[in-house]
Design a protein around this motif. Structure first.
Motif, short mmCIF file in Angstrom:
data_model
loop_
_atom_site.label_atom_id
_atom_site.label_comp_id
_atom_site.label_asym_id
_atom_site.label_seq_id
_atom_site.Cartn_x
_atom_site.Cartn_y
_atom_site.Cartn_z
N ALA A 76 -0.21 1.72 5.77
CA ALA A 76 0.71 2.91 6.40
C ALA A 76 2.00 2.82 5.21
N VAL A 77 1.65 3.22 3.75
CA VAL A 77 2.63 2.97 2.47
C VAL A 77 2.63 4.21 1.83
N ARG A 78 4.14 4.26 0.50
CA ARG A 78 3.87 6.21 0.63
C ARG A 78 2.87 5.58 -0.32
N GLY A 79 3.01 4.33 -1.69
CA GLY A 79 2.54 4.60 -2.83
C GLY A 79 0.36 4.08 -2.97
N GLY A 113 3.56 -16.30 -4.09
CA GLY A 113 2.06 -16.58 -3.22
C GLY A 113 1.74 -14.81 -2.54
N LEU A 114 1.99 -14.08 -3.70
CA LEU A 114 1.94 -12.52 -3.49
C LEU A 114 1.02 -12.13 -5.01
N ALA A 115 0.64 -11.13 -3.74
CA ALA A 115 -0.05 -10.31 -5.11
C ALA A 115 0.09 -8.46 -4.78
N VAL A 116 -0.36 -7.31 -5.83
CA VAL A 116 0.23 -6.82 -6.25
C VAL A 116 -1.96 -5.91 -5.50
N VAL A 117 -1.89 -4.93 -4.85
CA VAL A 117 -3.48 -4.51 -3.88
C VAL A 117 -3.11 -3.10 -4.27
N ARG A 118 -4.43 -2.58 -4.89
CA ARG A 118 -4.63 -1.07 -4.45
C ARG A 118 -4.38 -1.07 -2.64
N ARG A 119 -4.20 -0.08 -2.20
CA ARG A 119 -4.15 -0.30 -0.94
C ARG A 119 -5.61 1.81 -0.14
N PRO A 120 -6.30 1.39 0.23
CA PRO A 120 -7.38 1.90 1.01
C PRO A 120 -6.72 3.39 0.67
N ALA A 121 -7.57 4.71 0.44
CA ALA A 121 -6.67 6.45 0.39
C ALA A 121 -6.73 6.21 1.74
N GLY A 122 -5.56 7.27 1.82
CA GLY A 122 -5.64 7.88 3.17
C GLY A 122 -5.74 9.43 3.02
N THR A 123 -4.57 9.97 4.32
CA THR A 123 -4.84 11.67 4.41
C THR A 123 -4.23 12.40 2.89
N HIS A 124 -3.98 13.13 2.05
CA HIS A 124 -3.50 13.81 1.78
C HIS A 124 -3.09 15.55 2.09
N ASP A 157 -1.15 12.05 7.30
CA ASP A 157 -0.99 12.84 8.55
C ASP A 157 0.01 12.02 9.72
N PRO A 158 0.55 13.01 11.02
CA PRO A 158 1.68 12.21 11.73
C PRO A 158 1.91 10.95 11.62
N ALA A 159 0.82 10.14 11.63
CA ALA A 159 0.52 8.90 12.10
C ALA A 159 0.85 8.27 11.42
N GLU A 160 0.21 8.47 9.89
CA GLU A 160 0.10 7.59 9.14
C GLU A 160 1.46 7.68 8.16
N ALA A 161 2.19 9.32 9.06
CA ALA A 161 3.64 9.26 8.65
C ALA A 161 5.32 8.50 9.07
N ALA A 162 4.39 7.94 10.57
CA ALA A 162 4.84 7.25 11.30
C ALA A 162 5.18 6.08 11.24
N ASP A 163 3.38 5.21 10.09
CA ASP A 163 3.19 3.78 9.79
C ASP A 163 4.23 3.65 8.71
N ALA A 164 4.11 4.83 7.52
CA ALA A 164 4.74 4.55 6.32
C ALA A 164 6.40 4.31 6.61
N ARG A 165 6.79 4.80 7.94
CA ARG A 165 8.71 4.71 8.19
C ARG A 165 8.13 3.79 8.83
N GLY A 200 -10.02 3.04 12.87
CA GLY A 200 -8.91 3.13 11.83
C GLY A 200 -7.83 4.03 12.29
N ASP A 201 -7.74 3.94 14.18
CA ASP A 201 -6.38 5.41 13.92
C ASP A 201 -5.20 3.96 13.67
N GLY A 202 -4.26 4.62 13.36
CA GLY A 202 -2.80 3.40 13.26
C GLY A 202 -2.55 3.82 14.48
N ALA A 203 -1.72 2.29 14.31
CA ALA A 203 -0.64 1.75 15.99
C ALA A 203 -0.02 2.40 15.60
#
Length: 213
Positions: free
Chosen positions: A46-49, A73-84, A87-95, A11-14
């Motif tokens: 890794a997204v912000r919302g 051909g798109l759908a809006v889905v709930r994203r898995p909860a991340g850390t609050h 963390d730095p890896a999630e922030a980098a992936d979101a960017r 589950g570590d970010g790329a």
């Protein structure tokens, strides 16, 4: 190769991918479908919302019904909860997702320009095609310049956060100008304006929905 932000089995970010790896999103968005362009980015963990927009399918049960997204051909889905907080890896992936989405939206805006040019060539006022009017040609030139400048910023490795936000704003501005040139055809559900609507939703999801992008 498509980008992938899923990370490894633990589950570590790329790691952050080079900006140049996202250029294909632009081409696919311009000539293919929005869903295929999103698949180029990969699994958008890794997204912000709270929600993400993904290609529809059995593994992506829609949390929100939107007929215009569904038509693409798109759908809006709930994203898995991340850390609050993230963390730095999630922030980098979101960017990185914000960057990839900018390439994708540029391709969609260029597709909208192509549609607009076709429309203007086929419409006349008096005996003159709309494409021949000086004001129309001037506005088209400004939009094309916006596209070129956006591409130049995205080619900068890597663009800064403020530059990325400005890129998304400029794409949105170009799209809205194109919709005005398309007249009523730009605002019907099965017209080219649907792509502009989807593009703005992508900006809301991946470029910070609380901002004016």
């Amino acid at each position: 190769m498509p980008g992938d932000l899923r990370g490894d089995a633990a589950g570590d970010g790329a790691g952050v991918v080079s900006a140049h790896d996202w250029r294909r999103c632009r081409e696919v968005a311009r000539t293919g479908t929005v869903a295929d362009a999103l698949r180029e980015i990969g699994t958008l963990r890794a997204v912000r919302g709270r929600h993400v927009i993904v290609a529809a399918g059995p593994d992506a049960p829609a949390a929100v019904t939107d007929p215009l997204l569904a038509a693409e051909g798109l759908a809006v889905v709930r994203r898995p909860a991340g850390t609050h907080p993230p963390d730095p890896a999630e922030a980098a992936d979101a960017r990185e997702v914000t960057l990839a989405t900018a390439w994708l939206r540029l391709g969609l805006s260029e597709r909208l320009l192509d549609d607009c040019l076709g429309y203007l060539h086929g419409r006349t006022t008096g005996d003159e095609p709309l494409i021949g009017q000086q004001l129309v040609r001037g506005e088209l030139a400004e939009i094309r310049m916006d596209h070129l400048e956006v591409a130049a910023v995205l080619d900068d490795a890597p663009p800064g956060d403020a530059q990325l936000l400005d890129v998304h704003r400029r794409i949105t501005g170009a799209d809205r100008s194109l919709l005005r040139l398309l007249g009523a055809s730009g605002f019907v559900a099965d017209g080219p304006g649907r792509v502009a609507y989807v593009s703005e939703l992508l900006a809301d999801a991946y470029a910070g929905g609380h901002r004016d992008v």
